[in-house]
Enzyme design. Structure first.
Site, PDB file in Angstrom:
ATOM      1  N   ASP A 161      -5.707  -1.850  -7.589  1.00 17.39           N
ATOM      2  CA  ASP A 161      -5.673  -0.680  -6.779  1.00 17.39           C
ATOM      3  C   ASP A 161      -5.697   0.382  -7.559  1.00 17.39           C
ATOM      4  O   ASP A 161      -4.625   0.723  -8.490  1.00 17.39           O
ATOM      5  CB  ASP A 161      -4.229  -0.912  -5.782  1.00 17.39           C
ATOM      6  CG  ASP A 161      -4.640  -0.263  -4.632  1.00 17.39           C
ATOM      7  OD1 ASP A 161      -5.163   0.741  -4.399  1.00 17.39           O
ATOM      8  OD2 ASP A 161      -3.950  -0.873  -3.453  1.00 17.39           O
ATOM      9  N   ASP A 221      -1.012  -1.180   5.589  1.00 23.09           N
ATOM     10  CA  ASP A 221      -1.041   0.084   6.093  1.00 23.09           C
ATOM     11  C   ASP A 221      -0.966  -0.016   7.771  1.00 23.09           C
ATOM     12  O   ASP A 221      -0.734   1.033   8.517  1.00 23.09           O
ATOM     13  CB  ASP A 221      -1.861   1.205   5.751  1.00 23.09           C
ATOM     14  CG  ASP A 221      -1.661   1.707   4.352  1.00 23.09           C
ATOM     15  OD1 ASP A 221      -0.496   1.674   3.901  1.00 23.09           O
ATOM     16  OD2 ASP A 221      -2.584   2.138   3.905  1.00 23.09           O
TER      17      ASP A 221
HETATM   18  C1  NOJ Z   1      -3.521   4.704   1.276  1.00 21.66           C
HETATM   19  C2  NOJ Z   1      -2.612   3.500   0.923  1.00 21.66           C
HETATM   20  O1  NOJ Z   1      -3.185   2.236   1.450  1.00 21.66           O
HETATM   21  C3  NOJ Z   1      -1.201   3.853   1.459  1.00 21.66           C
HETATM   22  O2  NOJ Z   1      -0.336   2.612   1.658  1.00 21.66           O
HETATM   23  C4  NOJ Z   1      -0.711   4.944   0.585  1.00 21.66           C
HETATM   24  O3  NOJ Z   1       0.608   5.515   1.420  1.00 21.66           O
HETATM   25  C5  NOJ Z   1      -1.786   6.357   0.647  1.00 21.66           C
HETATM   26  N1  NOJ Z   1      -2.961   5.751   0.383  1.00 21.66           N
HETATM   27  C6  NOJ Z   1      -1.240   7.122  -0.410  1.00 21.66           C
HETATM   28  O4  NOJ Z   1      -1.877   6.400  -1.490  1.00 21.66           O
END
Ligand code: NOJ
Length: 560
Positions: free
Chosen positions: A100, A333
């Site tokens: 990532d 998320d």
């Molecule tokens: C997207 C990521 O999937 C999420 O988990 C994160 O909080 C934000 N970007 C900030 O990096």
């Protein structure tokens, strides 16, 4: 046709949230050795690549999305040797590790930021986005960060504000500076040299900022405007991204998937494929069906199945000619998809299998998130204090500011919190579901005795067994060609149905039909759509003429 597909178009990608996967040291937090321990489990699931959410050194304000060293391993996850062992052991099983890349921002503890904040003249002074206060001392603009509150934080030491699209601890990097871009490309190349098989690129739509920083019309009671609406996909962004592609991705047998909230399907060809930048792009119209106007959890709007189908069909069409689609319902998320798409009271095993049928028969690379293969559901924690997720706290505050009571605000968080996806993986019926011998960093879901690998692997009718069987059909059987590469078409006769999602896949003389009931009731349909077709898989035995049973899913095939 299949010979023309890349390895990553034919396989299943499994997303791991390392903190919640498997603890081997009793700290209550997962680690890299825990992932290596379960590679055989992933192999039997048909996984060809593992996307790891960030495992770099981090103060963990946003659980690793605040990175303090792009080329290291956080000690809570282990060492670089553990990482090399994971890559090598995965490789032996034909599994690639995907990293990532969090390149819109770093941690405020990254040495680059620590240097940048010292003065306006140091050699990293313009590595981040600094602006003077307004004459009255307030923030340069009224932009609200994605986790709530102003997107600007005052830095006493430097006497200026810095911009952060996300939390205060996640200052945005200045992509206009070629030295910043070089440093980021070098870090990605470091991981390619280690043998990783691809990248997921975080929050990429935000890297280019508008030329002028100005207040925008307020969109909520706090007088602020969402930064997303002001900076996402600013013109010129693709120039940066093409450079990124040239400097890092080109010439490697890897895949890249950009996280690109808000890129409309019609723009996909500019972002993915031969003329684009990435192999695939995550966009979220279909996961945000409840939030078409931005993700404010206390303002959900009712949604209909035609919206979900419309979003999926639009992405399928947009990537039919160029580029490729990452099919997903869950990630770290999102809340759990069963709760998102099925009405309360639906049998969760049937619902999980129904969603699996869509996930694995759409055109594109399926991305499966840990626990989804077991049928995980949401967990509601009793108090806001129990939530670890930083965005849950921001959304809770926003709900209070919008006039909701603390009880209502908590209910919105319980429904939508990212912690729903972050509870520990459930391996066994034993203590803490076999995740840790210590105290888990987030509570284990109460359903773990029934919903865990140990129980489900021994049960031929479990969600896990369903996944294993359907992945086999998709990856190995006679239908692999059509399910991987075949053309997608939504069945016109049922396009307007608010109960059924039906689509065909076709290639050469082969054609399949996926039929899924998204309600918890019987749904009638005209049997003639099935004429000449044979059912080969589904979550119910046999079939009933002219109806799909509650949450029923079935895969049919027409012979050549
Ligand atoms: C997207 C990521 O999937 C999420 O988990 C994160 O909080 C934000 N970007 C900030 O990096």
């Amino acid at each position: 046709m299949n010979a023309k597909l890349h390895w990553w178009q034919k396989t299943l990608v499994y997303q791991i949230y390392p903190r919640s996967f498997q603890d081997t040291t009793g700290t209550g937090m997962g680690d890299l050795k825990g992932i290596t321990r379960h590679l055989d489990y992933l192999k039997t699931l048909g996984v060809g690549a593992i996307w790891l959410t960030p495992i770099y050194p981090s103060p963990m304000v946003d659980n690793g999305y605040d990175i303090a060293d792009y080329c290291g391993i956080d000690p809570s996850y282990g060492t670089m040797e553990d990482m090399e062992e994971l890559i090598a052991e995965a490789d032996k099983r034909g599994i690639k590790i995907v990293m990532d890349l969090v390149y819109n921002h770093s941690s405020d503890r990254h040495p680059w930021f620590l240097a940048s904040k010292k003065s306006k003249t140091n050699d990293k002074a313009d590595w981040y986005i600094w602006r003077d206060a307004k004459p009255d001392g307030s923030a340069p603009t009224n932009w609200r960060g994605i986790f709530g509150g102003s997107a600007w934080t005052w830095c006493e030491e430097r006497g200026q504000y810095y911009l952060h699209t996300f939390a205060e601890a996640q200052p945005d990097l200045n992509w206009e500076n070629p030295k910043v871009r070089r440093a980021l490309y070098d870090a990605a190349n470091f991981w390619l040299d280690k043998g990783v098989g691809g990248f997921r690129i975080d929050a990429i739509v935000y890297i280019k900022k508008p030329a002028r920083f100005e207040d925008a019309p307020a969109d909520a009671a706090d007088g602020m405007a969402s930064i997303h609406d002001v900076i996402a996909s600013t013109p010129g962004i693709l120039d940066f991204l093409h450079e990124f592609r040239r400097e890092v991705f080109d010439g490697h047998d890897i895949f890249t998937v950009g996280e690109a909230n808000g890129v409309p399907p019609k723009d996909l060809p500019k972002w993915v494929g031969e003329d684009g930048v990435f192999s695939m792009l995550f966009e979220f119209t279909h996961t945000n069906v409840e939030f078409p106007n931005g993700e404010v959890w206390c303002r959900p709007s009712p949604w209909k199945l035609t919206k979900l189908k419309g979003a999926l069909t639009a992405s399928q069409k947009a990537t039919a000619q160029s580029g490729w689609y990452p099919v997903f319902f869950e990630n770290h998320d999102q809340n759990r998809s069963i709760n998102r798409y099925y009405p309360e009271g639906t049998d969760t095993v049937l619902a999980a299998k129904a969603l699996a049928t869509v996930l694995l028969t759409l055109r594109g690379t399926p991305f499966l998130y840990e626990g989804e293969e077991l049928g995980f559901t949401n967990t509601a924690f009793p108090s806001i204090e129990d939530y670890d997720d930083i965005s849950s706290h921001g959304q809770y505050q926003l709900a209070l500011e919008e006039g909701h009571s603390p009880e209502e605000a908590l209910r919105y968080v319980q429904k939508r919190s990212r912690d729903n996806a972050r509870t520990p993986m459930q391996w066994t019926k034993g203590k803490n579901a076999g995740f840790t011998t210590g105290t888990p960093w987030l509570p284990v879901h109460g359903d773990y005795a029934d919903c865990c690998v140990e129980t489900e692997a021994a049960d031929g009718s479990s969600v896990l067994s369903y996944y294993r069987a359907l992945v086999r059909i998709r990856e190995e059987g006679e239908l692999a060609d059509v399910l991987q590469g075949g053309d997608y078409e939504e069945l016109p006769a049922l396009e307007a149905s608010e109960a059924l999602y039906t689509f065909t896949r076709s290639l050469g003389g082969k054609k399949t039909l996926t039929l899924v009931n998204f309600t918890n009731e019987e749904a009638p349909f005209d049997e003639t759509i099935l004429s000449g077709a044979k059912k080969i898989f589904g979550n119910y035995e046999g079939r009933e003429a002219g109806i799909l049973r509650p949450a029923e899913a079935a895969l049919y095939v027409w012979e050549e």
